[in-house]
Enzyme design. Structure first.
Site, PDB file in Angstrom:
ATOM      1  N   ASP A  86     -34.409 -19.667  25.235  1.00 41.93           N
ATOM      2  CA  ASP A  86     -33.475 -18.912  24.696  1.00 41.93           C
ATOM      3  C   ASP A  86     -32.335 -19.500  24.225  1.00 41.93           C
ATOM      4  O   ASP A  86     -31.735 -19.295  23.198  1.00 41.93           O
ATOM      5  CB  ASP A  86     -32.888 -18.062  25.857  1.00 41.93           C
ATOM      6  CG  ASP A  86     -33.451 -16.887  26.868  1.00 41.93           C
ATOM      7  OD1 ASP A  86     -32.826 -16.230  27.044  1.00 41.93           O
ATOM      8  OD2 ASP A  86     -34.793 -17.553  26.903  1.00 41.93           O
TER       9      ASP A  86
ATOM     10  N   THR B 286     -35.140 -11.009  28.942  1.00 48.17           N
ATOM     11  CA  THR B 286     -35.917 -12.958  29.354  1.00 48.17           C
ATOM     12  C   THR B 286     -36.600 -12.519  30.587  1.00 48.17           C
ATOM     13  O   THR B 286     -37.834 -13.765  31.259  1.00 48.17           O
ATOM     14  CB  THR B 286     -34.564 -13.736  29.487  1.00 48.17           C
ATOM     15  OG1 THR B 286     -34.408 -13.983  28.423  1.00 48.17           O
ATOM     16  CG2 THR B 286     -35.062 -15.711  30.621  1.00 48.17           C
TER      17      THR B 286
HETATM   18 MG    MG Z   1     -31.173 -12.714  25.892  1.00 49.80          MG
END
Ligand code: MG
Ligand code: AMP
Ligand code: MG
Length: 311
Positions: free
Chosen positions: A49, A123
């Site tokens: 990320d 995620t």
């Molecule tokens: Mg995200």
């Protein structure tokens, strides 16, 4: 002098940079050191990320310095540092550069645009190995409306000339169309898509009232809108404040370019200006066309709408 309108150039740059960010997402996973940080309850961040966001923001701001870009991941001092030179992408996707820009977007300037970046949507799924669900989202809004966007799937597998290729990039520009996938009609029966990792009793109640033949629980706002675009589901229902503007900007832009509609569960459009609050407080309701959107909206009980609106 370039004759390609700015909005088309930024979309073409976004397609190229999303491909690079997707490679970063794959590389972090192959190395196996995810560097998971818990940002909040059921809310995680990994090295992928952080790095994918750095790649996207650094690349776009190097080419478009006046662009306002809002990314999901906080840029804290320890998060900064040198960006590898091969993360800075200045290419522009050739196919997108050739897209005919609608008249109303031809004169858009950098100052009118806010770009919303979710460097890795899904995620939870990424850390749990549901890699197909993972997407990179770049949404482009003008005067608070999402007008263009990119959904990149780093783990989508295709065969090109007999060789395996990883990743594909779906894009859309309002008034111009969509690309990167084959649009498909909605399924014959009502199939709803929703969260697989962020459910709660209110989310379930909103699903129960839909009278659906099947509920498809997948990760990420990007991947759920892909289910709509490719005819595997017809409505996306999420009666929870958990999604943020970077989750919905790109998916909404592409879905509306494809003839669909994304609003909150009350039926109002979200606004994407630079100063809006990030959470999509009143949930997400998206459908492949107006008719299915109206149907789904009519099924949600008023008290459930009030519950979210008054939170
Ligand atoms: Mg995200
Ligand atoms: P989901 O549909 O659960 O895969 O979520 C779509 C997007 O919204 C992802 O970026 C999630 O991280 C985010 N999201 C949804 N619900 C929550 C929540 N309760 N807490 C944090 N993020 C959430
Ligand atoms: Mg997300």
């Amino acid at each position: 002098m370039s004759t390609v309108p700015l909005i088309v150039k930024i979309l073409a740059s976004s397609v190229s940079v999303a491909n690079r960010a997707g490679k970063i997402v794959r590389d972090v996973m192959s190395k196996g050191e995810l560097g998971i940080v818990e940002k909040g309850k059921d809310d995680y961040q990994t090295e992928a990320d952080r790095s994918a966001q750095k790649c996207i923001i650094a690349s776009l701001s190097s080419q478009y310095p006046k662009l306002k870009i809002i990314g999901e991941e906080e840029e804290s001092p320890e998060n900064e540092g040198d960006i590898p030179s091969d993360w800075i992408v200045v290419e522009e996707d050739k196919d997108v550069l050739g897209v005919k820009c609608p008249v109303n977007l031809q004169a858009v300037k950098e100052e009118d645009i806010v770009v919303w970046v979710d460097p890795l949507d899904g995620t939870s799924e990424y850390t749990q190995g549901f890699l197909e669900h993972v997407t990179v989202l770049i949404g482009i809004s003008v005067n608070e409306k999402p007008v263009a966007g990119v959904i990149h799937q780093p783990y989508y597998k295709t065969l090109v000339g007999g060789e395996k290729k990883m990743g594909r990039t779906i894009w859309g520009l309002q008034g111009a169309g969509v690309g990167g996938y084959t649009p498909a009609p909605p399924p014959d029966s009502l199939i709803i898509t929703t969260t697989r990792s962020h459910s709660n009793p209110v989310v379930e109640q909103a699903l129960q009232v839909m009278n659906a033949s099947h509920v498809l629980r997948v990760g990420g706002a990007g991947y759920k809108v892909l289910q709509l675009l490719e005819g595997r589901a017809s409505v996306y229902v999420f009666a929870s404040p958990g999604c943020k503007k970077w989750d919905t900007c790109a998916p909404e832009a592409i879905l509306s370019a494809a003839g669909g509609k994304l609003t909150d569960i009350i039926g109002n459009f979200y606004k994407y200006g630079a100063s809006v609050s990030h959470p999509n407080k009143t949930g997400v309701l998206a459908a492949v066309n107006d008719e299915l959107h109206s149907y789904a909206l009519s099924r949600i009980p008023q008290e459930l709408k009030d519950t979210l609106a008054n939170k």
